[in-house]
Enzyme design. Structure first.
Site, PDB file in Angstrom:
ATOM      1  N   HIS A  16       0.965  -1.247  -0.518  1.00 53.30           N
ATOM      2  CA  HIS A  16       0.248   0.065   0.118  1.00 53.30           C
ATOM      3  C   HIS A  16       0.929   1.465   0.261  1.00 53.30           C
ATOM      4  O   HIS A  16       1.755   1.559   0.313  1.00 53.30           O
ATOM      5  CB  HIS A  16      -1.098  -0.030   1.118  1.00 53.30           C
ATOM      6  N   ASN A  17       0.452   2.276  -0.312  1.00 52.43           N
ATOM      7  CA  ASN A  17       0.563   3.196  -0.638  1.00 52.43           C
ATOM      8  C   ASN A  17       2.277   3.517  -1.878  1.00 52.43           C
ATOM      9  O   ASN A  17       3.580   4.840  -1.355  1.00 52.43           O
ATOM     10  CB  ASN A  17       0.968   3.922   0.269  1.00 52.43           C
TER      11      ASN A  17
END
Length: 346
Positions: free
Chosen positions: A242-243
């Site tokens: 994520h991210n």
């Protein structure tokens, strides 16, 4: 489908030596090619095959000097490897299945639109309020969640999963079994030792010309977007957490894992089984050799790193040479400790 040597030369921007009217109908490796085949020579170690190949035509460099006569027609181009790649793309386009229309059963959710020239294979699913461009191909058993946007000429292969709110640019390829937009690995430790899932409310954004390999996984952001920028190529079995941000025209080989919120620069090369910890930055044009582990940010552009923890490639090779000598060095040290006055004969 047959093409003359002249037609091939026009496609790759080359000049012909030999029989320009000869026809080719297939592409092959120089060492395996037979009559009717087109091959290329870009690596000097394959030069002996130049004089034994049965290929009808060969793509070669302008600087190549013939040591003896060759039977094939030659197409000379500045970069044979790139020219052959261009020809493979041309061949793929001309021999493409040309599938269009809708196979049944398939599903298109309420409020979703899809442009002209599209294909939806049997058992494919497209959720609600999606916007898909022209010439988008959705192969059988592919899943596209709600509110997904897919640009023109992109392909979602069989069994791929594209979760809600994902944004995919033009000419992207999501290969079989890939999962784009699943929840990131976010869990908050609790006082009793258990873990509570943190809602992942962000999405994934793939810019134009991105390729996601088979069974690769790109997690959605906790907030904001996991971002794969223009032209990046992600191999099979890669995990982007994520991210994560992947820069333009970066290539990432199989079994690599990038932990959450790390940022990989433009034009980087990550070889197989590379691992990055979370919240670090790789500068543009960083190269990581296979099985390297990166524990801190790399700020200087253009570095080549290797090992775990990864450091400068040349220093790493020197360290490896010393490491191989450790048993010998230990024997010498033990002998000197037992008899410090004895000459070292090792």
């Amino acid at each position: 489908m047959k093409f003359t040597v002249t037609q091939i030369a026009q496609v790759v921007g080359g000049t012909v030596e030999g029989d320009s009217a000869a026809t080719v109908s297939t592409l092959a490796k120089i060492e395996e090619a037979g009559p009717g085949a087109l091959a290329f020579l870009a690596n000097a170690k394959y030069e002996p095959f130049l004089y034994t190949t049965r290929a009808t035509a060969l793509i070669v460099s302008p600087e190549l000097v013939l040591r003896q006569p060759v039977g094939a027609a030659l197409i000379r181009v500045a970069d044979p490897y790139s020219a052959f790649t261009k020809l493979l793309e041309f061949y793929q386009q001309t021999t493409r299945t040309g599938r269009r229309g809708v196979e049944q059963p398939s599903f298109l959710g309420a409020g979703s639109t899809i442009g002209a020239g599209h294909y939806r294979g049997a058992f494919s699913y497209i959720g609600e309020n999606c916007v898909l461009g022209e010439n988008v191909l959705i192969f059988p058993h592919a899943y596209v969640g709600d509110r997904v946007r897919i640009g023109d000429n992109s392909v979602i292969h069989a069994g791929a999963r594209v979760y809600a709110d994902t944004v995919i640019g033009q000419r992207c390829v999501i290969k079989a079994g890939a999962v784009v937009g699943t929840d990131g690995f976010g869990f908050a430790p609790q006082p009793d030792g258990s873990y509570k899932a943190i809602p992942q409310i962000g999405n994934v954004m793939l810019e134009d010309d991105v390729s996601i390999g088979a069974n690769a996984t790109v997690d959605c952001a906790t907030m904001g977007s996991t971002l794969v920028r223009q032209g990046a190529k992600i191999d099979n079995l890669v995990q982007l957490a994520h991210n994560v941000e992947v820069g333009r025209h970066t290539v990432i080989a199989a079994q690599t894992g990038i932990s959450g919120s790390s940022k990989v620069g433009d034009y980087c090369v990550l070889a197989g089984q590379v691992g990055l910890v979370g919240h670090i930055v790789l500068a543009n044009r960083t190269t990581l050799a296979a099985q390297s582990g990166v524990q801190k940010s790399v700020r200087e552009e253009g570095q080549v790193l290797q090992g775990y923890p990864a450091f400068n490639l040349k220093d790493n090779l020197r360290a490896a040479a010393v490491y191989r000598r450790l048993p010998e060095l230990e024997r010498r040290l033990t002998a000197l400790e037992k008899n410090p006055l004895a000459p070292d004969k090792m």
